[in-house]
Design an enzyme around this catalytic site. Sequence first.
Site, mmCIF file in Angstrom:
data_model
loop_
_atom_site.group_PDB
_atom_site.id
_atom_site.type_symbol
_atom_site.label_atom_id
_atom_site.label_comp_id
_atom_site.label_asym_id
_atom_site.label_seq_id
_atom_site.Cartn_x
_atom_site.Cartn_y
_atom_site.Cartn_z
ATOM 1 N NE ARG A 136 3.843 3.785 0.627
ATOM 2 C CZ ARG A 136 3.089 4.019 1.498
ATOM 3 N NH1 ARG A 136 2.270 5.153 1.457
ATOM 4 N NH2 ARG A 136 2.583 3.168 2.741
ATOM 5 C CE1 TYR A 138 -1.545 -1.009 1.115
ATOM 6 C CE2 TYR A 138 -2.395 -1.861 -1.271
ATOM 7 C CZ TYR A 138 -2.250 -1.003 -0.064
ATOM 8 O OH TYR A 138 -3.221 -0.069 -0.431
ATOM 9 C CG ASP A 169 -8.113 9.606 4.608
ATOM 10 O OD1 ASP A 169 -8.982 10.237 4.079
ATOM 11 O OD2 ASP A 169 -7.776 8.214 4.248
ATOM 12 C CG ASP A 206 -8.380 5.296 5.034
ATOM 13 O OD1 ASP A 206 -9.158 5.405 4.341
ATOM 14 O OD2 ASP A 206 -7.186 4.391 4.923
#
Length: 296
Positions: A136, A138, A169, A206
């Site tokens: 992954r 951003y 979270d 979060d």
Amino acid sequence: MAAARVMVSTTIIGASSSVFFKAAASSFFKPQSLNLCFNNNAKLASKKRGCACSALYKPDVQIKEEGQPETLDYRVFYVDKSGKKVSPWHDIPLHVGDGAFNFIVEIPKETSAKMEVATDEIYTPIKQDTKKGKLRYYPYNINWNYGLLPQTWEDPSFANPEVDGAFGDNDPVDVVEIGESRGNVGQLMKVKPLGCLAMIDEGELDWKIIAISLDDPRASLVNDVDDVEKHFPGTLTAIRDWFRDYKIPDGKPANNFGLGNKVANKDYALKVITETNESWAKLVKRTTPAGELSLV
């Protein structure tokens, strides 16, 4: 997959140790010095770490890489002076005294690889997050050093009445470090909190602690959110906007924020740190169910 490799070198300067480590050139990780401001003769947390969640002990640790950056098997481990692996989440102390805290860099500023502590793997190394088997990233670089406070945990069974009843979270508390220097993956920084954002990500709370490295040239000028606006104008808005919008390019809705969509002050940030440190202590004492989380 690439064969595992280890590259570690250590330099001792006076009464403190600095660990330097090398990594293959990549888009998210360039070699820089990693300063660990710890005593050489100090010890890591004992097996009774849950009872010492606020102790001011100073570990003697080094960084050990396994695998190649930007591959599925890449891991950044912490090891003690005997070579034994330890957990950056559980064994690095939260407090370093004088109102400062240890901050572990997961994602260096101006990079986009989504690095994170693997909370469900033994010794909780840092790895690159994945989705459907793919690494992954951003959609654009993050503009600050980003990582976590060790020995903190956002309890997913606790509905916070001050933030719309949102549940934690299930991760350590995140930190956005606004100093001018770019860190390295796994680097430890001494930071002081300046404020916090209560981000609500798909219904989960979060926290984002906004902090600055004590080594930053402007650290003495900023002690609360008002100082940030004065000496780092526009930064608080930029942080909120970045975290609000970063999922939109993937077709997801914008994130929301509690506490009136505002950055809470330093005192509130310290309250969040204290509460999540207490939640972590309950977790490692096993008075709160751990689920799939690694407590080693």
